[in-house]
Design an enzyme around this catalytic site. Sequence first.
Site, mmCIF file in Angstrom:
data_model
loop_
_atom_site.group_PDB
_atom_site.id
_atom_site.type_symbol
_atom_site.label_atom_id
_atom_site.label_comp_id
_atom_site.label_asym_id
_atom_site.label_seq_id
_atom_site.Cartn_x
_atom_site.Cartn_y
_atom_site.Cartn_z
ATOM 1 N N GLY A 27 0.945 -1.164 0.078
ATOM 2 C CA GLY A 27 -0.229 0.178 -0.024
ATOM 3 C C GLY A 27 0.978 1.130 0.077
ATOM 4 O O GLY A 27 2.331 1.266 0.336
ATOM 5 N N THR A 35 -0.027 -0.173 11.056
ATOM 6 C CA THR A 35 -1.267 -0.447 12.296
ATOM 7 C C THR A 35 -1.559 -1.982 11.888
ATOM 8 O O THR A 35 -2.021 -2.685 12.673
ATOM 9 C CB THR A 35 -2.454 0.570 11.907
ATOM 10 O OG1 THR A 35 -1.843 1.807 11.831
ATOM 11 C CG2 THR A 35 -3.493 0.471 12.797
ATOM 12 N N GLU A 103 6.256 -6.076 6.010
ATOM 13 C CA GLU A 103 5.622 -4.911 5.265
ATOM 14 C C GLU A 103 6.396 -4.520 4.187
ATOM 15 O O GLU A 103 7.583 -4.838 3.990
ATOM 16 C CB GLU A 103 6.097 -3.753 6.389
ATOM 17 C CG GLU A 103 5.631 -2.422 5.854
ATOM 18 C CD GLU A 103 5.620 -1.396 6.895
ATOM 19 O OE1 GLU A 103 6.259 -1.524 8.151
ATOM 20 O OE2 GLU A 103 5.158 -0.060 6.590
HETATM 21 P P1 DGT Z 1 2.317 2.986 6.670
HETATM 22 O O1 DGT Z 1 2.323 2.039 7.680
HETATM 23 O O2 DGT Z 1 1.360 2.349 5.614
HETATM 24 O O3 DGT Z 1 2.155 4.358 6.760
HETATM 25 O O4 DGT Z 1 3.844 2.661 5.937
HETATM 26 P P2 DGT Z 1 5.162 3.539 6.086
HETATM 27 O O5 DGT Z 1 4.915 4.747 5.504
HETATM 28 O O6 DGT Z 1 5.560 3.499 7.514
HETATM 29 O O7 DGT Z 1 6.080 2.637 5.320
HETATM 30 P P3 DGT Z 1 6.717 2.670 3.530
HETATM 31 O O8 DGT Z 1 7.253 1.302 3.423
HETATM 32 O O9 DGT Z 1 5.143 2.975 2.750
HETATM 33 O O10 DGT Z 1 7.406 3.927 3.627
HETATM 34 C C1 DGT Z 1 8.429 4.183 4.358
HETATM 35 C C2 DGT Z 1 9.494 5.205 3.950
HETATM 36 O O11 DGT Z 1 10.090 4.639 2.874
HETATM 37 C C3 DGT Z 1 8.482 6.363 3.013
HETATM 38 O O12 DGT Z 1 8.899 7.400 2.952
HETATM 39 C C4 DGT Z 1 8.691 5.621 1.657
HETATM 40 C C5 DGT Z 1 10.123 5.227 1.423
HETATM 41 N N1 DGT Z 1 10.069 3.994 0.724
HETATM 42 C C6 DGT Z 1 9.763 2.757 1.122
HETATM 43 N N2 DGT Z 1 10.388 1.756 0.107
HETATM 44 C C7 DGT Z 1 10.831 2.656 -0.654
HETATM 45 C C8 DGT Z 1 11.524 2.221 -1.667
HETATM 46 O O13 DGT Z 1 11.560 0.668 -2.397
HETATM 47 N N3 DGT Z 1 11.983 3.492 -2.602
HETATM 48 C C9 DGT Z 1 11.842 4.333 -2.109
HETATM 49 N N4 DGT Z 1 12.269 5.539 -2.645
HETATM 50 N N5 DGT Z 1 11.213 4.901 -1.177
HETATM 51 C C10 DGT Z 1 10.828 3.936 -0.309
#
Ligand code: DGT
Length: 229
Positions: A27, A35, A103
Amino acid sequence: KGIMNAISGHHFGTDGKTEKHTVCVEGNIGSGKTTLLEYFSTYPYTEVTKEPVEKWRNIKGMNALEYMYKDASRWGLTFQTYVQLTMLQIHTQPQVKRVKMMERSIYSAKYCFVENLYQSGKMPEIEYTVLTEWFDFLLKTQDIKVDLIVYLKTKPETDLRRIKERCRPEEKQIPLEYLETLHNLHEDWLIKKKFPLPAPVLVLNGEYEKEEMIKEYESYTPHILRGPA
Ligand code: DGT
């Protein structure tokens, strides 16, 4: 209670039908993956892997996530190489309990985030190609098994509001357009099947706020923890 009995009872007992099961939660940024994982970590037979984002923020004291947001053209390859490594580590980590939940995955890192850097012109073709060759090699040679993808589907506006509320310093400058692009890439992959899907997809409405969201998780618990029939 019926659901709980089905899960803790004979379905997953010692009748030989007990199979290990891996679930990836996907997502947009701010869609509520954490969560959901917190909720499922309370079940005794699930293991929830730690959020890799904490590793990306501290590589021997260096914050790769911050570098990436400050200058994606310069640090995109560095960041995605590290994301690919940490995702692979989680995918291949020995599974002790019956259900493993994680995740994101090596797949969304590639099909959503790397794709975004490349398509927006922030990652040159040679870097994209090197990452892609690594990715293809890893998929062929490593055990990256996924049984179910849970897709928390949200509106980019909702994600932006939640990102603002939680105030991660690196994410202060995220514009709505970035979330819209990432949303479309998730849809391309998980709904329109533009890239290979490693497992069936369960789509959940991630728009609810916490209490109703928990109810939604509860109603899908048998499906999520047991996998498709
Ligand atoms: P949630 O709990 O659904 O709010 O999820 P988040 O925002 O804690 O976790 P996630 O994996 O969507 O994103 C964490 C941070 O890392 C967010 O600033 C986006 C970044 N991010 C995650 N995976 C990647 C990736 O493969 N590439 C890039 N450029 N950014 C990423």
